[in-house]
Design a protein around this motif. Structure first.
Motif: not given
Ligand code: FES
Ligand code: FES
Length: 214
Positions: A91-102
Protein backbone atom coordinates in the motif's frame (compact mmCIF):
# COMPACT_ATOMS: atom_id res chain seq x y z
CA UNK A 1 87.98 -52.34 -22.54
CA UNK A 2 84.28 -53.46 -22.33
CA UNK A 3 82.17 -53.45 -25.50
CA UNK A 4 78.80 -53.45 -23.47
CA UNK A 5 76.54 -50.39 -24.12
CA UNK A 6 76.17 -47.99 -21.09
CA UNK A 7 72.40 -48.76 -20.83
CA UNK A 8 69.93 -51.57 -21.50
CA UNK A 9 67.25 -51.26 -24.19
CA UNK A 10 63.95 -52.74 -22.90
CA UNK A 11 61.94 -54.28 -25.67
CA UNK A 12 58.12 -54.51 -24.95
CA UNK A 13 56.56 -57.95 -25.19
CA UNK A 14 55.18 -58.78 -28.57
CA UNK A 15 51.52 -58.98 -27.27
CA UNK A 16 51.40 -55.60 -25.39
CA UNK A 17 49.00 -52.88 -26.79
CA UNK A 18 50.45 -50.29 -29.09
CA UNK A 19 51.13 -46.90 -27.38
CA UNK A 20 48.50 -44.21 -28.15
CA UNK A 21 49.16 -41.97 -31.06
CA UNK A 22 48.27 -38.24 -30.95
CA UNK A 23 45.18 -38.98 -33.08
CA UNK A 24 43.86 -41.76 -30.82
CA UNK A 25 44.58 -39.66 -27.67
CA UNK A 26 42.48 -36.71 -28.98
CA UNK A 27 39.66 -38.99 -30.04
CA UNK A 28 39.56 -40.62 -26.59
CA UNK A 29 39.60 -37.39 -24.57
CA UNK A 30 36.93 -35.83 -26.81
CA UNK A 31 34.63 -38.76 -26.19
CA UNK A 32 35.15 -38.60 -22.40
CA UNK A 33 34.63 -34.81 -22.34
CA UNK A 34 31.42 -35.13 -24.33
CA UNK A 35 30.07 -37.66 -21.90
CA UNK A 36 30.90 -35.37 -18.98
CA UNK A 37 29.15 -32.45 -20.70
CA UNK A 38 26.04 -34.53 -21.27
CA UNK A 39 26.16 -35.48 -17.61
CA UNK A 40 26.44 -31.79 -16.68
CA UNK A 41 23.40 -30.90 -18.76
CA UNK A 42 21.47 -33.68 -17.12
CA UNK A 43 22.47 -32.36 -13.67
CA UNK A 44 21.48 -28.84 -14.71
CA UNK A 45 18.03 -29.93 -15.83
CA UNK A 46 17.53 -31.75 -12.53
CA UNK A 47 18.37 -28.47 -10.71
CA UNK A 48 15.70 -26.69 -12.76
CA UNK A 49 13.24 -29.45 -11.94
CA UNK A 50 14.03 -29.08 -8.23
CA UNK A 51 13.49 -25.31 -8.38
CA UNK A 52 10.15 -25.81 -10.12
CA UNK A 53 9.13 -28.27 -7.43
CA UNK A 54 10.01 -25.75 -4.69
CA UNK A 55 8.06 -23.03 -6.50
CA UNK A 56 5.07 -25.36 -6.79
CA UNK A 57 5.20 -25.92 -3.02
CA UNK A 58 5.23 -22.16 -2.20
CA UNK A 59 2.27 -21.18 -0.05
CA UNK A 60 -0.59 -19.81 -2.13
CA UNK A 61 -1.71 -16.23 -1.80
CA UNK A 62 -4.94 -15.31 -0.04
CA UNK A 63 -7.43 -12.55 -0.52
CA UNK A 64 -7.86 -10.15 2.37
CA UNK A 65 -10.16 -7.16 2.64
CA UNK A 66 -9.54 -4.61 5.32
CA UNK A 67 -10.02 -0.91 5.89
CA UNK A 68 -6.85 1.15 6.19
CA UNK A 69 -7.22 4.75 7.33
CA UNK A 70 -10.85 4.73 6.25
CA UNK A 71 -10.24 3.26 2.79
CA UNK A 72 -11.41 -0.24 1.94
CA UNK A 73 -8.57 -2.33 0.49
CA UNK A 74 -8.76 -5.79 -1.10
CA UNK A 75 -5.48 -7.51 -1.90
CA UNK A 76 -4.00 -10.90 -2.65
CA UNK A 77 -0.96 -11.52 -0.50
CA UNK A 78 1.34 -14.38 0.38
CA UNK A 79 -0.02 -16.06 3.50
CA UNK A 80 3.21 -15.20 5.32
CA UNK A 81 2.90 -11.44 4.74
CA UNK A 82 2.94 -9.35 7.90
CA UNK A 83 0.63 -6.39 8.31
CA UNK A 84 3.74 -4.18 8.33
CA UNK A 85 4.85 -5.50 4.93
CA UNK A 86 1.33 -5.21 3.57
CA UNK A 87 1.28 -1.54 4.58
CA UNK A 88 4.79 -0.72 3.40
CA UNK A 89 5.21 -2.96 0.34
CA UNK A 90 1.67 -3.28 -1.01
CA UNK A 91 0.00 0.00 0.00
CA UNK A 92 3.06 2.26 -0.01
CA UNK A 93 2.26 3.45 3.53
CA UNK A 94 5.82 3.71 4.81
CA UNK A 95 5.14 5.73 7.95
CA UNK A 96 5.13 2.60 10.10
CA UNK A 97 8.76 1.65 10.52
CA UNK A 98 10.50 -1.72 10.50
CA UNK A 99 12.89 -1.46 13.42
CA UNK A 100 13.52 -4.93 14.83
CA UNK A 101 10.89 -6.89 12.85
CA UNK A 102 10.62 -9.05 15.95
CA UNK A 103 8.14 -7.37 18.29
CA UNK A 104 10.74 -5.69 20.50
CA UNK A 105 10.87 -2.00 19.55
CA UNK A 106 7.36 -0.76 18.76
CA UNK A 107 8.42 1.20 15.68
CA UNK A 108 5.77 -0.63 13.65
CA UNK A 109 2.86 0.10 16.03
CA UNK A 110 -0.54 0.59 14.39
CA UNK A 111 -4.10 0.41 15.67
CA UNK A 112 -6.22 -2.60 14.66
CA UNK A 113 -9.85 -2.15 15.64
CA UNK A 114 -8.65 0.50 18.10
CA UNK A 115 -6.06 -1.69 19.81
CA UNK A 116 -2.30 -1.20 19.63
CA UNK A 117 -0.47 -3.99 17.78
CA UNK A 118 3.04 -4.62 16.55
CA UNK A 119 2.30 -4.89 12.85
CA UNK A 120 5.54 -6.80 12.21
CA UNK A 121 4.13 -9.72 14.22
CA UNK A 122 0.60 -9.59 12.81
CA UNK A 123 -0.29 -11.78 9.82
CA UNK A 124 -2.16 -9.73 7.24
CA UNK A 125 -4.44 -12.58 6.15
CA UNK A 126 -5.90 -12.79 9.66
CA UNK A 127 -7.26 -9.25 9.44
CA UNK A 128 -10.25 -9.86 7.20
CA UNK A 129 -12.70 -7.02 7.86
CA UNK A 130 -10.41 -5.21 10.31
CA UNK A 131 -10.07 -1.45 10.68
CA UNK A 132 -6.41 -0.40 10.63
CA UNK A 133 -5.16 3.06 11.54
CA UNK A 134 -1.59 4.06 10.79
CA UNK A 135 0.32 7.27 11.38
CA UNK A 136 -0.83 8.44 7.94
CA UNK A 137 -4.45 8.26 9.08
CA UNK A 138 -4.26 10.47 12.19
CA UNK A 139 -4.28 13.97 10.71
CA UNK A 140 -7.46 15.43 9.25
CA UNK A 141 -6.22 17.12 6.12
CA UNK A 142 -3.84 19.87 7.23
CA UNK A 143 -4.96 19.60 10.86
CA UNK A 144 -2.60 17.46 12.90
CA UNK A 145 -3.85 15.01 15.50
CA UNK A 146 -3.47 16.60 18.97
CA UNK A 147 -0.70 14.14 19.82
CA UNK A 148 1.20 14.95 16.62
CA UNK A 149 0.99 18.62 17.57
CA UNK A 150 2.07 17.80 21.11
CA UNK A 151 5.18 16.00 19.84
CA UNK A 152 6.12 19.20 17.99
CA UNK A 153 5.28 21.43 20.96
CA UNK A 154 7.30 19.28 23.37
CA UNK A 155 10.17 18.68 20.93
CA UNK A 156 9.66 14.96 21.56
CA UNK A 157 11.86 13.52 18.83
CA UNK A 158 15.34 13.69 17.40
CA UNK A 159 15.97 11.33 14.47
CA UNK A 160 12.26 10.58 14.20
CA UNK A 161 12.57 6.88 13.36
CA UNK A 162 10.58 5.74 16.37
CA UNK A 163 8.16 8.68 16.24
CA UNK A 164 5.32 7.21 14.11
CA UNK A 165 5.15 4.19 16.40
CA UNK A 166 5.39 6.40 19.50
CA UNK A 167 2.55 8.63 18.33
CA UNK A 168 0.22 5.78 17.32
CA UNK A 169 1.03 4.02 20.59
CA UNK A 170 0.38 7.27 22.47
CA UNK A 171 -3.01 7.59 20.78
CA UNK A 172 -3.81 4.06 21.93
CA UNK A 173 -2.53 4.84 25.42
CA UNK A 174 -4.82 7.88 25.68
CA UNK A 175 -7.82 5.98 24.30
CA UNK A 176 -7.21 3.23 26.84
CA UNK A 177 -7.15 5.78 29.65
CA UNK A 178 -3.65 4.95 30.83
CA UNK A 179 -2.65 8.55 31.40
CA UNK A 180 -3.44 9.03 35.07
CA UNK A 181 0.14 9.95 35.98
CA UNK A 182 3.57 10.29 34.35
CA UNK A 183 4.49 6.91 35.81
CA UNK A 184 1.40 5.29 34.31
CA UNK A 185 2.16 6.82 30.90
CA UNK A 186 5.73 5.59 31.05
CA UNK A 187 4.54 2.11 32.00
CA UNK A 188 1.99 1.89 29.19
CA UNK A 189 4.38 3.37 26.63
CA UNK A 190 7.22 1.08 27.63
CA UNK A 191 6.81 -1.12 24.54
CA UNK A 192 8.06 1.71 22.35
CA UNK A 193 11.82 2.20 22.39
CA UNK A 194 13.63 5.40 21.44
CA UNK A 195 17.32 5.12 20.72
CA UNK A 196 17.62 8.91 20.92
CA UNK A 197 16.38 8.83 24.50
CA UNK A 198 13.45 11.23 24.13
CA UNK A 199 11.40 9.48 26.79
CA UNK A 200 10.85 12.47 29.09
CA UNK A 201 9.53 14.64 26.28
CA UNK A 202 7.46 11.81 24.79
CA UNK A 203 5.79 11.37 28.16
CA UNK A 204 5.12 15.13 28.32
CA UNK A 205 3.61 15.04 24.82
CA UNK A 206 1.23 12.26 25.77
CA UNK A 207 0.29 14.19 28.90
CA UNK A 208 -0.37 17.30 26.82
CA UNK A 209 -2.57 15.45 24.31
CA UNK A 210 -4.42 13.75 27.13
CA UNK A 211 -5.37 17.21 28.40
CA UNK A 212 -3.24 17.26 31.49
CA UNK A 213 -0.70 19.75 30.19
CA UNK A 214 -1.13 22.54 27.68
FE1 FES B 1 7.82 -4.34 15.02
FE2 FES B 1 10.13 -3.64 16.15
S1 FES B 1 9.55 -3.54 14.04
S2 FES B 1 8.31 -4.29 17.12
FE1 FES C 1 15.35 8.76 17.32
FE2 FES C 1 13.33 7.97 18.85
S1 FES C 1 13.70 9.96 18.03
S2 FES C 1 14.82 6.76 17.93
Amino acid sequence: MSTEPPFHVVTPPADSPAPPTRRTFIATTTAVGGAAAVGGLAAGSSVFAAEEAVAAQAPPGSHVSLTVNGVRRTLTVDNRTSLLDLLREHLDLTGSKKGCNAGACGACTVLVDGRRVNSCLTLAVRLEGAEVTTIEGLAKGDRLHPLQQAFIDQDAFQCGFCTPGQIVSGVGCIQEGHTGSPEEIREWMSGNLCRCGCYVKIERAVEQAAGRKG
